[in-house]
Design a protein around this motif. Structure first.
Motif, PDB file in Angstrom:
ATOM      1  N   ARG A 269       0.726  -1.263   0.047  1.00  0.00           N
ATOM      2  CA  ARG A 269       0.084   0.077   0.043  1.00  0.00           C
ATOM      3  C   ARG A 269       0.870   1.203  -0.144  1.00  0.00           C
ATOM      4  O   ARG A 269       0.756   1.889   1.003  1.00  0.00           O
ATOM      5  CB  ARG A 269      -0.880  -0.104   1.189  1.00  0.00           C
ATOM      6  CG  ARG A 269      -2.233  -1.062   1.137  1.00  0.00           C
ATOM      7  CD  ARG A 269      -2.993  -0.988   0.084  1.00  0.00           C
ATOM      8  NE  ARG A 269      -3.447   0.358  -0.035  1.00  0.00           N
ATOM      9  CZ  ARG A 269      -4.872   0.623   0.946  1.00  0.00           C
ATOM     10  NH1 ARG A 269      -5.244  -0.236   1.453  1.00  0.00           N
ATOM     11  NH2 ARG A 269      -5.217   1.690   0.555  1.00  0.00           N
TER      12      ARG A 269
ATOM     13  N   ILE B 265      -6.218   8.233   3.534  1.00  0.00           N
ATOM     14  CA  ILE B 265      -7.213   7.592   2.468  1.00  0.00           C
ATOM     15  C   ILE B 265      -8.548   7.823   3.002  1.00  0.00           C
ATOM     16  O   ILE B 265      -9.013   7.642   4.000  1.00  0.00           O
ATOM     17  CB  ILE B 265      -7.033   6.180   2.369  1.00  0.00           C
ATOM     18  CG1 ILE B 265      -5.706   5.637   2.058  1.00  0.00           C
ATOM     19  CG2 ILE B 265      -8.189   5.515   1.509  1.00  0.00           C
ATOM     20  CD1 ILE B 265      -5.231   6.009   0.595  1.00  0.00           C
TER      21      ILE B 265
ATOM     22  N   ALA C  54      -8.487   6.607  -5.968  1.00  0.00           N
ATOM     23  CA  ALA C  54      -8.433   5.077  -5.849  1.00  0.00           C
ATOM     24  C   ALA C  54      -7.780   4.387  -6.785  1.00  0.00           C
ATOM     25  O   ALA C  54      -6.664   3.848  -6.652  1.00  0.00           O
ATOM     26  CB  ALA C  54      -9.463   4.647  -5.118  1.00  0.00           C
TER      27      ALA C  54
ATOM     28  N   TYR D 260      -9.161   0.786  -0.365  1.00  0.00           N
ATOM     29  CA  TYR D 260      -8.640   1.814  -1.164  1.00  0.00           C
ATOM     30  C   TYR D 260      -9.690   3.126  -1.171  1.00  0.00           C
ATOM     31  O   TYR D 260     -10.609   2.901  -0.898  1.00  0.00           O
ATOM     32  CB  TYR D 260      -8.482   1.454  -2.541  1.00  0.00           C
ATOM     33  CG  TYR D 260      -7.454   0.236  -2.832  1.00  0.00           C
ATOM     34  CD1 TYR D 260      -6.173   0.739  -2.873  1.00  0.00           C
ATOM     35  CD2 TYR D 260      -7.698  -0.966  -2.551  1.00  0.00           C
ATOM     36  CE1 TYR D 260      -5.107  -0.160  -3.014  1.00  0.00           C
ATOM     37  CE2 TYR D 260      -6.611  -2.085  -2.523  1.00  0.00           C
ATOM     38  CZ  TYR D 260      -5.181  -1.666  -2.772  1.00  0.00           C
ATOM     39  OH  TYR D 260      -4.261  -2.343  -2.722  1.00  0.00           O
TER      40      TYR D 260
ATOM     41  N   ASP E 206       0.157   3.798  -1.544  1.00  0.00           N
ATOM     42  CA  ASP E 206      -0.490   5.067  -1.431  1.00  0.00           C
ATOM     43  C   ASP E 206      -0.813   5.459   0.006  1.00  0.00           C
ATOM     44  O   ASP E 206      -1.345   6.666   0.453  1.00  0.00           O
ATOM     45  CB  ASP E 206      -1.925   4.655  -2.296  1.00  0.00           C
ATOM     46  CG  ASP E 206      -2.412   3.565  -1.672  1.00  0.00           C
ATOM     47  OD1 ASP E 206      -1.814   2.499  -1.126  1.00  0.00           O
ATOM     48  OD2 ASP E 206      -3.866   3.543  -1.201  1.00  0.00           O
ATOM     49  N   THR E 207      -0.573   4.705   1.144  1.00  0.00           N
ATOM     50  CA  THR E 207      -0.769   5.160   2.384  1.00  0.00           C
ATOM     51  C   THR E 207       0.616   5.686   3.006  1.00  0.00           C
ATOM     52  O   THR E 207       0.612   5.965   4.308  1.00  0.00           O
ATOM     53  CB  THR E 207      -1.194   3.968   3.228  1.00  0.00           C
ATOM     54  OG1 THR E 207      -0.165   2.925   3.463  1.00  0.00           O
ATOM     55  CG2 THR E 207      -2.408   3.436   2.811  1.00  0.00           C
TER      56      THR E 207
ATOM     57  N   VAL F 177      -1.918   3.696  -6.294  1.00  0.00           N
ATOM     58  CA  VAL F 177      -0.842   2.986  -6.066  1.00  0.00           C
ATOM     59  C   VAL F 177       0.177   3.187  -7.263  1.00  0.00           C
ATOM     60  O   VAL F 177       1.288   3.499  -6.908  1.00  0.00           O
ATOM     61  CB  VAL F 177      -1.279   1.533  -6.115  1.00  0.00           C
ATOM     62  CG1 VAL F 177       0.217   0.476  -6.135  1.00  0.00           C
ATOM     63  CG2 VAL F 177      -2.207   1.073  -4.593  1.00  0.00           C
TER      64      VAL F 177
END
Length: 849
Positions: A269, A382, A416, A402, A271-272, A420
């Motif tokens: 992840r 998120i 979303a 997501y 994206d976090t 990534v």
RNA sequence: GCCGAAGUGGCGGAACUGGCAGACGCGCGCGACUCAAAAUCGCGUUCCCUCGGGAUUGUGGGUUCGAGUCCCACCUUCGGCACCA
């Protein structure tokens, strides 16, 4: 089976029940060994290369030489044998080989406990198991037998090791083992007892010890091993292997400690990343020492003491309260330059990923629990779709889904779908990380600090380091004259001379590796040794390989889903890449059987006293009955409890087959008698003959289909039904007819794979040529199924109300007319007109009101 | 906690592609044979019932003319395991 069913031919004596001849008793103890000897003397089941016939390599997992064959082996092998025999009769050139997995820990335990040399113990067991395997009456291809502890076998196990070494697929590195500090020895997982993790022998708490050990680079094949497209393997096994390999896609990111050490993490992840508020390292992570501040050193030491004794399974127990300790050190999150605290905790494993994680408590439940317990910051980054923005203060659990990236610097607002990928691009452009794939699969550790195994054929030279033992010096023989100390290190290490040798390169003094190989090495290639077990020039004969490989059907327990069955696939692929084997997979079809439990429904064990000994059962009922019962009483894939009561049904059935066939044999030998019988054949007998013909072919169809499909319980029930049909036919006066006799012969042919001895005996007594196991499988005639009249089910509103006898080809209109004639149907219609009529040809008509 | 498999008579288990639930056996009951028993053979055996029927495949919903079989939610048992970042 080409005959006119309606022409009933009667001959010889009239069939009154009291006129039945007296027949011999069924004595399996006399019949079975006699035929077993004959088959083996004739080499009936030894399959040779025959390009004119299609081959079939039927393999069942080789037994471990633990002492006796138990009933579970019979359950695994007996039905497999029946299917192999069926395929032989179908005209395939079938090999069904057998061998022994003979190296391993139990032999050493026996040596220590009873003072018997492992070799003596093992080979005595093999002798006994051979006897037991012969008593099964299976079509074993004995000339192909191989024993993994024979030097002529393990020579090639060592040779394969060296091939892997030569191709860079075998390497050495430090790895922890469970170690008993009192006995001064490595322990297998099964020798570590209970939650307390005590040594099996002396009850001392076990510790971890790092040793330099050999690994095979199975991870190189991780992606290819995920491809099952060429395999007919059970779904649960494919799922287990897929999970075991555990491929996950994400990113590698480099954090930097305060002292400038890079700490690499893997994340699925990325994206976090802006929500990472701390880091957690595995307690055994190499940077722990450098990161720990003086102030925290005592706490960290205490935590290490406590966690490092645990097994991975204990550390990973889901219901366990989170534990961990602050190192005092910090690291910089490369995406935002923020300093985050670095902790250690046992829920991070050194063996997975990089042994370090970035913790994002807002979006990972484990990190969330950890953060709440230790008062660490929770920062949502998120925004889940359709939900309100998360509030760190009020969250009660992590939100792992997501969503749109928020509070994420330049990437805030990324939706979303792109989150990534966009983060990975960002990491790569800044040079702080990149897209990466991570596997759960670890390289295969093959070193064992034990005696009873194939020695690792490596020599350590002070000058040349790791040196392969040259081919012409293989095998590196296991010495017999070793000291059996009840505790301590491997006898190979303590042997006075064995380890001392010379370097193959320079001839100066050198030392042998004193470890032996994992026995899964042997089982990774034994199916190749069966091809030419005594070949002294090569591990297997390529011409045998070209004809027989791949294995067409492989049977065995589902407990091997991940270890053995992944290792053997890896082995095959590695050998393929070296040009030693061809094709991508070693075993095309796999089927698993379940386990036979004791009569009490518990796992069989000597301490419970619920062990079923196959020798005893064979002594009581004969092998044919035991084989048939194991096929009949269980779903093969499921298994179940042994039942002394249920086996009686099979005992009776085999006796009934015996009686019916012998009666037929006596009649065949009797002189032709009263021709009046022919004249007396009435229409009733013609119908009965037709019925017997139909039921015979029904059995041919079902037995064939179910043997093919591993549905063994219905194979036996179909055979019982045919036996019942013969009883009915006899009662109907058909016993003297050719059709009856043909059905008896068909019954024997269909039963031959299940009960090979009794059918061979009866076949001979019927005056038929040896061997029944060389006869062609009966063919199914669809004409036998044709019926003039059928029973049509009549439903009203979907409920069965009547069954009417109608012509086979009845039309819907006619069926409706006939259905409405029924009193019961009319009563349920209550005078109403059907609103809808559903007609299923040959089955039913449903009137809906 | 996660993954996998399985829930059908007193028991083991059948049931093709959604079409007669309970094949085939065990056990049990009745009968034949026997002085008797065992063995063997024959018949019966899901449950309830007011003898018309009614209920029934772990539970509750749904789809369908029709569901053991398909869909959703749940429960139980067994097996395996890996907090997989």
């Amino acid at each position: 089976m080409a005959r006119k069913p309606d022409t009933v031919q009667k001959s010889s004596v009239p069939t009154k029940p009291e006129a039945r001849p007296t027949i011999d008793a069924y004595r399996p103890a006399e019949i079975e060994p006699r035929w077993q000897r004959r088959w083996e003397a004739d080499g009936l089941y030894h399959a040779r290369i025959d390009p004119s016939r299609p081959k079939f390599y039927f393999l069942t997992m080789l037994p471990y030489t633990s002492g006796d064959l138990h009933i579970g082996h019979w359950f695994a092998m007996g039905p497999s044998d029946a299917r192999a025999r069926f395929l032989r009769m179908r005209g395939l050139n079938v090999t069904f080989p057998i061998g022994f997995d003979a190296f391993g820990l139990p032999a050493e335990n026996a040596a220590i406990e009873r003072g018997i040399h492992p070799k003596t113990w093992t080979y005595a067991n093999i002798e006994n198991m051979r006897r037991q395997l012969r008593s099964m009456g299976a079509c074993w291809d004995w000339p192909r037998e191989a024993v993994s502890a024979d030097p002529e076998f393990y020579r090639w196990t060592q040779w394969f090791f060296l091939k892997l070494f030569e191709h860079g697929l075998a390497y050495k590195k430090m790895a922890p083992v469970d170690w008993c500090p009192k006995d001064n020895t490595t322990l297998a997982r099964e020798q570590v007892i209970g939650e307390e993790r005590l040594c099996e022998r002396c009850k001392t708490p076990v510790i971890k010890k790092n040793l330099e050990q050999w690994f095979f680079r199975i991870t190189k094949y991780a992606d290819e091993l995920l491809d099952f497209s060429a395999l007919d393997w059970p779904e649960p096994v494919r799922v287990a292997q897929t999970n075991w390999i555990g491929r996950s896609q994400g990113a590698r990111v480099r954090f930097l400690s305060a002292s400038g050490d890079p700490i690499e993490v893997f994340t699925t992840r990325p994206d976090t990343l802006w929500g990472a508020t701390f880091m957690v390292l595995a307690p055994e992570h190499p940077l722990v020492g450098r990161l720990t501040t003086a102030q925290q050193r005592a706490a960290v030491q205490a935590y290490l003491q406590q966690t490092l004794r645990q097994s991975d399974i204990q550390r990973e127990a889901a219901d366990k309260e989170k534990s961990g300790v602050f190192t005092g050190g910090t690291a910089v999150n490369p995406v935002n330059g923020e300093r985050v605290p670095v902790w250690i905790a046992d829920y991070v494993l050194m063996s997975y990923g990089t042994g370090a994680i970035m913790a994002v408590p807002a979006h990972d439940q484990r990190d969330f629990q950890f953060a709440r317990k230790f008062g660490l910051e929770v920062r949502p980054v998120i925004e889940p779709p359709g939900a309100a923005q998360l509030d760190a203060a009020t969250m009660t659990e992590a939100v792992p889904g997501y969503g749109t990236m928020v509070d994420s610097g330049p990437l805030s607002g990324t939706p979303a779908e792109r989150a990534v990928a966009a983060t990975i691009e960002f990491l790569e452009s800044k040079g702080i990380g990149e897209g990466a794939v991570n596997y759960r699969l670890r390289d295969w550790l093959i070193s064992r600090q034990r005696y009873w195994g194939a020695p690792i054929p490596i020599v350590y030279c002070p000058e040349h380091g790791q040196v392969a033992v040259p081919d012409d010096q293989l095998p590196v023989l296991l010495p017999d004259d070793v000291e059996w100390l009840p505790t301590g290190e491997s006898p190979l290490k303590l042997h006075p001379t064995w380890r001392k040798t010379t370097c193959p390169i320079c001839g100066r003094p050198a030392e042998r590796d004193t470890d032996t190989m994992d026995t899964f090495m042997c089982s990774s290639w034994y199916h190749l040794r069966y091809l030419s077990p005594h070949d002294a020039q090569e591990p297997f004969d390529p011409s045998e390989y070209d004809y027989w490989m791949p294995v067409d059907t492989y049977t065995g327990g589902a407990e091997h889903a991940t270890m053995h069955l992944i290792y053997t696939r890896f082995f095959h692929k590695a050998l393929r890449d070296m040009g030693i084997t061809e094709g991508h997979e070693p075993m095309r079809q796999l089927r698993n059987q379940g386990h036979i439990l004791g009569p009490d429904g518990q796992r069989m064990s000597k301490s419970r006293g619920n062990v079923i000994d196959p020798d005893e059962q064979v002594g009581r009922y004969g092998a044919d009955v035991v084989r048939a019962y194991l096929m009949f009483g269980y779903r093969w894939a499921e298994g179940g409890s042994w039942s002394d009561e249920n086996i009686q049904g099979v005992v009776r059935w085999v006796h009934r087959v015996w009686t019916i066939a012998l009666e037929a044999a006596h009649r065949a030998l009797a002189p032709a008698g009263d021709p009046a019988g022919v004249a007396n054949a009435g229409p009733g007998e013609a119908a009965a003959a037709r019925t017997l013909w139909r039921r015979t072919h029904q059995a041919i169809r079902q037995v064939s289909k179910d043997l093919e499909a591993f549905e063994f319980n219905t194979v036996i029930s179909a055979l019982m039904e045919l036996t019942n049909a013969l009883s009915d036919g006899r009662e109907a006066g058909l016993a003297e007819t050719d059709g009856f006799r043909e059905s008896v012969e068909t019954l024997l042919l269909l039963t031959a794979p299940v009960a090979p001895h009794v059918t061979e005996e009866l076949w001979a007594r019927l005056g038929k040529p040896y061997s029944i196991h060389q006869q062609a499988w009966p063919s199914f005639d669809p004409q036998a199924m044709e019926q003039e009249a059928i029973t049509l089910v009549v439903q009203v509103n979907g409920k069965v109300r009547d069954r009417i006898l109608v012509a086979a080809g009845i039309t819907e209109v006619e069926a409706r007319r006939r259905a409405l004639e029924s009193d019961v149907v009319r009563r349920h219609l209550g005078g109403a007109e059907p609103r809808q009529v559903v007609f299923v040809e040959g089955r039913l008509i449903n009137l809906v009101i």
